[in-house]
Design a protein around this motif. Structure first.
Motif, PDB file in Angstrom:
ATOM      1  N   VAL A  51       0.838  -1.198   0.000  1.00 29.01           N
ATOM      2  CA  VAL A  51       0.000   0.000   0.000  1.00 29.01           C
ATOM      3  C   VAL A  51       0.876   1.253   0.000  1.00 29.01           C
ATOM      4  CG1 VAL A  51      -1.769   1.272   1.297  1.00 29.01           C
ATOM      5  CG2 VAL A  51      -1.857  -1.227   1.184  1.00 29.01           C
ATOM      6  N   THR A  52       1.979   1.197   0.723  1.00 29.55           N
ATOM      7  CA  THR A  52       2.874   2.349   0.817  1.00 29.55           C
ATOM      8  C   THR A  52       4.254   1.984   0.257  1.00 29.55           C
ATOM      9  OG1 THR A  52       3.717   1.765   3.004  1.00 29.55           O
ATOM     10  CG2 THR A  52       1.706   3.103   2.930  1.00 29.55           C
ATOM     11  N   ARG A  53       5.086   2.987   0.107  1.00 29.98           N
ATOM     12  CA  ARG A  53       6.456   2.758  -0.365  1.00 29.98           C
ATOM     13  C   ARG A  53       7.224   1.896   0.627  1.00 29.98           C
ATOM     14  NH1 ARG A  53      10.340   1.456  -3.450  1.00 29.98           N
ATOM     15  NH2 ARG A  53      12.284   2.552  -3.198  1.00 29.98           N
ATOM     16  N   ASP A  55       5.945  -0.373   2.650  1.00 29.76           N
ATOM     17  CA  ASP A  55       5.446  -1.743   2.461  1.00 29.76           C
ATOM     18  C   ASP A  55       6.182  -2.412   1.307  1.00 29.76           C
ATOM     19  OD1 ASP A  55       3.574  -1.237   4.434  1.00 29.76           O
ATOM     20  OD2 ASP A  55       1.865  -1.116   3.062  1.00 29.76           O
ATOM     21  N   GLN A  56       6.342  -1.677   0.219  1.00 30.56           N
ATOM     22  CA  GLN A  56       7.009  -2.206  -0.962  1.00 30.56           C
ATOM     23  C   GLN A  56       8.462  -2.571  -0.658  1.00 30.56           C
ATOM     24  OE1 GLN A  56       7.284   0.545  -4.225  1.00 30.56           O
ATOM     25  NE2 GLN A  56       7.704  -1.061  -5.712  1.00 30.56           N
ATOM     26  N   THR A  80       2.094  -4.542   6.717  1.00 32.50           N
ATOM     27  CA  THR A  80       1.699  -3.134   6.786  1.00 32.50           C
ATOM     28  C   THR A  80       2.764  -2.399   7.588  1.00 32.50           C
ATOM     29  OG1 THR A  80       0.346  -3.509   8.748  1.00 32.50           O
ATOM     30  CG2 THR A  80      -0.786  -3.561   6.630  1.00 32.50           C
ATOM     31  N   SER A  81       3.100  -1.200   7.163  1.00 34.00           N
ATOM     32  CA  SER A  81       4.137  -0.444   7.854  1.00 34.00           C
ATOM     33  C   SER A  81       3.687   0.990   8.080  1.00 34.00           C
ATOM     34  CB  SER A  81       5.437  -0.481   7.053  1.00 34.00           C
ATOM     35  OG  SER A  81       5.230   0.043   5.765  1.00 34.00           O
ATOM     36  N   THR A  82       4.187   1.551   9.169  1.00 31.56           N
ATOM     37  CA  THR A  82       3.921   2.948   9.491  1.00 31.56           C
ATOM     38  C   THR A  82       5.244   3.624   9.820  1.00 31.56           C
ATOM     39  OG1 THR A  82       3.520   2.428  11.813  1.00 31.56           O
ATOM     40  CG2 THR A  82       1.598   2.505  10.367  1.00 31.56           C
ATOM     41  N   GLU A  83       5.248   4.933   9.675  1.00 31.25           N
ATOM     42  CA  GLU A  83       6.459   5.727   9.887  1.00 31.25           C
ATOM     43  C   GLU A  83       6.138   6.895  10.796  1.00 31.25           C
ATOM     44  OE1 GLU A  83       9.095   8.857   7.203  1.00 31.25           O
ATOM     45  OE2 GLU A  83       7.751   7.459   6.221  1.00 31.25           O
ATOM     46  N   ASN A 142      13.268  10.558   3.980  1.00 34.83           N
ATOM     47  CA  ASN A 142      12.924   9.392   3.153  1.00 34.83           C
ATOM     48  C   ASN A 142      14.029   8.339   3.186  1.00 34.83           C
ATOM     49  OD1 ASN A 142      10.485  10.544   2.438  1.00 34.83           O
ATOM     50  ND2 ASN A 142      11.240  11.356   0.508  1.00 34.83           N
ATOM     51  N   GLU A 146      13.680   4.533   4.654  1.00 29.95           N
ATOM     52  CA  GLU A 146      14.007   3.336   3.873  1.00 29.95           C
ATOM     53  C   GLU A 146      15.036   2.470   4.592  1.00 29.95           C
ATOM     54  OE1 GLU A 146      15.020   4.242  -0.171  1.00 29.95           O
ATOM     55  OE2 GLU A 146      13.116   5.276  -0.528  1.00 29.95           O
TER      56      GLU A 146
END
Length: 173
Positions: A51-53, A55-56, A80-83, A142, A146
């Motif tokens: 869903v998000t970068r 996650d990818q 699923t990830s959150t930042e 960013n 990552e």
């Protein structure tokens, strides 16, 4: 030049070493660890759509290290990830440079049919500096996110391996 070895013994020794190296190379059984033909292809895992970068990034890292399968019997890994980010220092001094930290939280679930094989949440952090320029600050944040996502993916990978090794499945709700 004087030599204590008979003529031709050096070339015979070199030929013998070459043959020995070729024989040993044939017995080594080397195989690639990553990629399509890697040793990690033993795990039949399928992954949810990111869903998000972040996650990818996590899914790509897991697929690289654990393998990917398109089999209908493959275990589905949902990620699923959150930042979030925060200041590392508290000061009243106004400077253009600031120290910050990004925390990435990755939640995963392993599902096989109607059974949950494992689930958990892992976090990782990475630091970065702000310099008073919006574009540079966003790029630094960013990059830190990552790096933290890759670090969290490594702990998720180890957790998945542990979950699959124990095999303690629970009914899906």
């Amino acid at each position: 030049m004087w030599s204590s070895s008979p003529p031709g013994s050096k070339s015979a020794l070199a030929a013998l070493l070459l043959v020995a190296a070729m024989v040993l190379a044939g017995c080594s059984g080397l195989a690639p660890v990553y990629g399509d033909n890697g040793l990690n292809q033993r795990l039949p895992l399928a992954y949810s759509q990111p869903v998000t970068r972040l996650d990818q990034i996590v899914i790509q890292d897991l697929a690289l290290r654990l393998g990917r399968s398109s089999s209908p019997e493959a275990v589905l890994v949902t990620v699923t990830s959150t930042e979030s980010s925060r200041d590392l220092t508290m000061t009243d001094v106004r400077t253009p440079r600031g120290e910050r930290e990004v925390t990435v939280r990755v939640s995963y679930t392993l599902v096989a049919g109607d059974r949950i094989l494992g689930a958990g949440t892992r976090t990782a952090t990475a630091g970065y500096a702000t310099v008073g320029q919006v574009l540079a600050n966003e790029a630094a944040q960013n990059d830190a996110a990552e790096r933290a996502a890759r670090a969290a993916a490594e702990t998720v990978r180890l957790s998945i391996l542990a979950d699959l090794a124990t095999g303690a499945a629970q009914p899906r709700q």
